[in-house]
Design a protein around this motif. Structure first.
Motif, PDB file in Angstrom:
ATOM      1  N   ARG A 176       0.850  -1.189   0.000  1.00 15.07           N
ATOM      2  CA  ARG A 176       0.000   0.000   0.000  1.00 15.07           C
ATOM      3  C   ARG A 176       0.886   1.240   0.000  1.00 15.07           C
ATOM      4  N   ASP A 177       0.395   2.278  -0.651  1.00 12.97           N
ATOM      5  CA  ASP A 177       1.125   3.542  -0.636  1.00 12.97           C
ATOM      6  C   ASP A 177       0.148   4.644  -1.044  1.00 12.97           C
ATOM      7  N   THR A 178       0.507   5.881  -0.768  1.00 12.77           N
ATOM      8  CA  THR A 178      -0.263   6.993  -1.321  1.00 12.77           C
ATOM      9  C   THR A 178       0.538   7.549  -2.493  1.00 12.77           C
ATOM     10  N   ALA A 179      -0.180   8.152  -3.437  1.00 10.48           N
ATOM     11  CA  ALA A 179       0.493   8.599  -4.654  1.00 10.48           C
ATOM     12  C   ALA A 179      -0.290   9.715  -5.336  1.00 10.48           C
ATOM     13  N   VAL A 180       0.429  10.464  -6.166  1.00  6.27           N
ATOM     14  CA  VAL A 180      -0.206  11.413  -7.087  1.00  6.27           C
ATOM     15  C   VAL A 180      -0.068  10.811  -8.483  1.00  6.27           C
ATOM     16  N   VAL A 181      -1.167  10.811  -9.247  1.00  5.73           N
ATOM     17  CA  VAL A 181      -1.104  10.318 -10.622  1.00  5.73           C
ATOM     18  C   VAL A 181      -0.445  11.398 -11.481  1.00  5.73           C
ATOM     19  N   LEU A 182       0.690  11.073 -12.090  1.00  3.26           N
ATOM     20  CA  LEU A 182       1.416  12.042 -12.918  1.00  3.26           C
ATOM     21  C   LEU A 182       0.873  12.068 -14.341  1.00  3.26           C
ATOM     22  N   ARG A 183       0.666  10.882 -14.912  1.00  8.21           N
ATOM     23  CA  ARG A 183       0.053  10.814 -16.239  1.00  8.21           C
ATOM     24  C   ARG A 183      -0.446   9.400 -16.477  1.00  8.21           C
ATOM     25  N   THR A 184      -1.214   9.260 -17.535  1.00  7.46           N
ATOM     26  CA  THR A 184      -1.748   7.939 -17.847  1.00  7.46           C
ATOM     27  C   THR A 184      -1.657   7.736 -19.353  1.00  7.46           C
ATOM     28  N   TYR A 185      -1.566   6.501 -19.772  1.00  2.00           N
ATOM     29  CA  TYR A 185      -1.704   6.236 -21.200  1.00  2.00           C
ATOM     30  C   TYR A 185      -2.413   4.911 -21.429  1.00  2.00           C
ATOM     31  N   LYS A 186      -2.989   4.789 -22.629  1.00  2.43           N
ATOM     32  CA  LYS A 186      -3.832   3.644 -22.932  1.00  2.43           C
ATOM     33  C   LYS A 186      -3.012   2.371 -23.073  1.00  2.43           C
ATOM     34  N   LEU A 187      -3.620   1.281 -22.672  1.00 10.12           N
ATOM     35  CA  LEU A 187      -3.014  -0.029 -22.876  1.00 10.12           C
ATOM     36  C   LEU A 187      -4.125  -0.943 -23.373  1.00 10.12           C
ATOM     37  N   GLY A 188      -4.033  -1.369 -24.619  1.00  3.88           N
ATOM     38  CA  GLY A 188      -5.047  -2.257 -25.178  1.00  3.88           C
ATOM     39  C   GLY A 188      -6.409  -1.578 -25.239  1.00  3.88           C
ATOM     40  N   GLU A 189      -7.471  -2.369 -25.133  1.00  2.76           N
ATOM     41  CA  GLU A 189      -8.836  -1.870 -25.324  1.00  2.76           C
ATOM     42  C   GLU A 189      -9.396  -1.169 -24.093  1.00  2.76           C
ATOM     43  N   ALA A 190      -9.126  -1.715 -22.920  1.00  2.00           N
ATOM     44  CA  ALA A 190      -9.838  -1.245 -21.730  1.00  2.00           C
ATOM     45  C   ALA A 190      -8.924  -0.803 -20.601  1.00  2.00           C
ATOM     46  N   ASP A 191      -7.640  -1.076 -20.737  1.00  2.00           N
ATOM     47  CA  ASP A 191      -6.733  -0.816 -19.617  1.00  2.00           C
ATOM     48  C   ASP A 191      -5.967   0.490 -19.817  1.00  2.00           C
ATOM     49  N   ARG A 192      -5.332   0.903 -18.751  1.00  2.00           N
ATOM     50  CA  ARG A 192      -4.541   2.119 -18.807  1.00  2.00           C
ATOM     51  C   ARG A 192      -3.309   1.929 -17.930  1.00  2.00           C
ATOM     52  N   ILE A 193      -2.218   2.489 -18.383  1.00  2.00           N
ATOM     53  CA  ILE A 193      -1.039   2.508 -17.518  1.00  2.00           C
ATOM     54  C   ILE A 193      -1.032   3.845 -16.796  1.00  2.00           C
ATOM     55  N   VAL A 194      -0.885   3.804 -15.483  1.00  2.00           N
ATOM     56  CA  VAL A 194      -0.802   5.047 -14.720  1.00  2.00           C
ATOM     57  C   VAL A 194       0.627   5.201 -14.206  1.00  2.00           C
ATOM     58  N   VAL A 195       1.146   6.414 -14.383  1.00  2.00           N
ATOM     59  CA  VAL A 195       2.474   6.722 -13.858  1.00  2.00           C
ATOM     60  C   VAL A 195       2.245   7.493 -12.564  1.00  2.00           C
ATOM     61  N   LEU A 196       2.753   6.942 -11.461  1.00  2.00           N
ATOM     62  CA  LEU A 196       2.438   7.463 -10.135  1.00  2.00           C
ATOM     63  C   LEU A 196       3.694   7.959  -9.445  1.00  2.00           C
ATOM     64  N   LEU A 197       3.579   9.075  -8.723  1.00  2.00           N
ATOM     65  CA  LEU A 197       4.650   9.390  -7.788  1.00  2.00           C
ATOM     66  C   LEU A 197       4.150   8.956  -6.421  1.00  2.00           C
ATOM     67  N   THR A 198       4.703   7.839  -5.928  1.00  2.00           N
ATOM     68  CA  THR A 198       4.269   7.324  -4.628  1.00  2.00           C
ATOM     69  C   THR A 198       5.099   7.976  -3.528  1.00  2.00           C
ATOM     70  N   GLU A 199       4.554   7.909  -2.314  1.00  2.00           N
ATOM     71  CA  GLU A 199       5.263   8.512  -1.190  1.00  2.00           C
ATOM     72  C   GLU A 199       6.533   7.721  -0.850  1.00  2.00           C
ATOM     73  N   HIS A 200       6.436   6.408  -0.859  1.00  2.00           N
ATOM     74  CA  HIS A 200       7.552   5.595  -0.340  1.00  2.00           C
ATOM     75  C   HIS A 200       8.276   4.750  -1.386  1.00  2.00           C
ATOM     76  N   HIS A 201       7.709   4.629  -2.572  1.00  2.00           N
ATOM     77  CA  HIS A 201       8.322   3.751  -3.572  1.00  2.00           C
ATOM     78  C   HIS A 201       8.800   4.502  -4.815  1.00  2.00           C
ATOM     79  N   GLY A 202       8.827   5.826  -4.740  1.00  2.00           N
ATOM     80  CA  GLY A 202       9.271   6.596  -5.896  1.00  2.00           C
ATOM     81  C   GLY A 202       8.258   6.557  -7.027  1.00  2.00           C
ATOM     82  N   LYS A 203       8.752   6.745  -8.238  1.00  2.00           N
ATOM     83  CA  LYS A 203       7.854   6.742  -9.400  1.00  2.00           C
ATOM     84  C   LYS A 203       7.577   5.292  -9.803  1.00  2.00           C
TER      85      LYS A 203
END
Ligand SMILES: [Zn+2]
Length: 241
Positions: free
Chosen positions: A7-34
């Protein structure tokens, strides 16, 4: 085999599409970095994630460690409601330019909790009030956290205490009339820079827009661009104003 979750808290930096229904989210997490993670089914109308995984969202997450670079988002709950931010163009532009710089200046899985805290603080300030210095102050503080602090007290080339009339990040700060290079800097802008980097950030953020705040913003954008060596898309998109 069950994969490890965290578990971690994060800010979503950006997202991009993956396939038909999914998305990749790029997160800056508090404890695990990007962290890059797959949000499965997020683009379906009745996704369990709703609109919680949009850029600027501040979320509490459960993540499953993936086998490669990508983790998987298990659960996502909002910590702050950033909807007002996204709805207002000025706010959204401010928020997006901060996200882009953070994305450029952080490395995957290298924890930078101070950057996470600065970003959350700056996004909350943007949401709370119109301050012309939130973004520039964020840029200067971010650069300072990387060890890049401009000299503001005396000419960087000859040490003359004043008058200081120019600012050049290639030289490392302010310059006197005889040594000047870079861009002109007014006395008022220099005062603001000293407030931001000298521990009087709250006072600086309370100031209304002025030619000096514009000047500080322009210097901050140039310094950050210089640092990440690329023009910021979010800034370029909305110029000239
Ligand atoms: Zn000089």
């Amino acid at each position: 085999m069950r994969q490890p979750t965290y578990r971690d808290t994060a800010v979503v930096l950006r997202t991009y599409k993956l396939g038909e229904a999914d998305r990749i989210v790029v997160l800056l997490t508090e404890h695990h970095g990007k962290v890059r993670a797959v949000a499965k089914g997020v683009r379906k109308t009745r996704s369990k994630f709703g609109a919680r995984l949009e850029p600027m969202s501040h979320v509490q997450l459960q993540l499953v460690e993936g086998r490669g670079d990508l983790d998987i988002v298990g659960q996502a709950e909002l910590v702050d409601n950033t909807a007002p931010l996204v709805a207002d163009l000025d706010h959204a532009t401010s928020g997006l330019s901060m996200l882009e710089v953070v994305d450029q200046m952080t490395l995957d899985r290298e924890p930078v909790p101070h950057v996470y805290r600065m970003l959350v603080g700056a996004l909350r300030t943007v949401a709370d009030r119109q301050s012309p210095l939130v973004v520039p102050a964020f840029f200067w503080k971010l650069l300072a956290s990387e060890g890049i602090s401009p000299e503001l007290d005396a000419c960087v080339r000859c040490g003359e205490p004043g008058p200081l009339v120019a600012f050049d990040m290639d030289q490392g700060g302010v310059l006197c009339r005889a040594c000047r290079s870079g861009a002109p800097m007014s006395e008022d802008a220099l005062k603001l820079m000293r407030m931001i980097l000298g521990g009087r950030l709250t006072d600086a953020l309370a100031l209304p827009p002025s030619p000096a705040t514009h000047e500080v913003a322009a210097h901050a954008t140039r310094a950050v661009e210089h640092h990440i060596e690329r023009r910021l898309r979010a800034v370029a998109m909305f110029e000239p104003r």
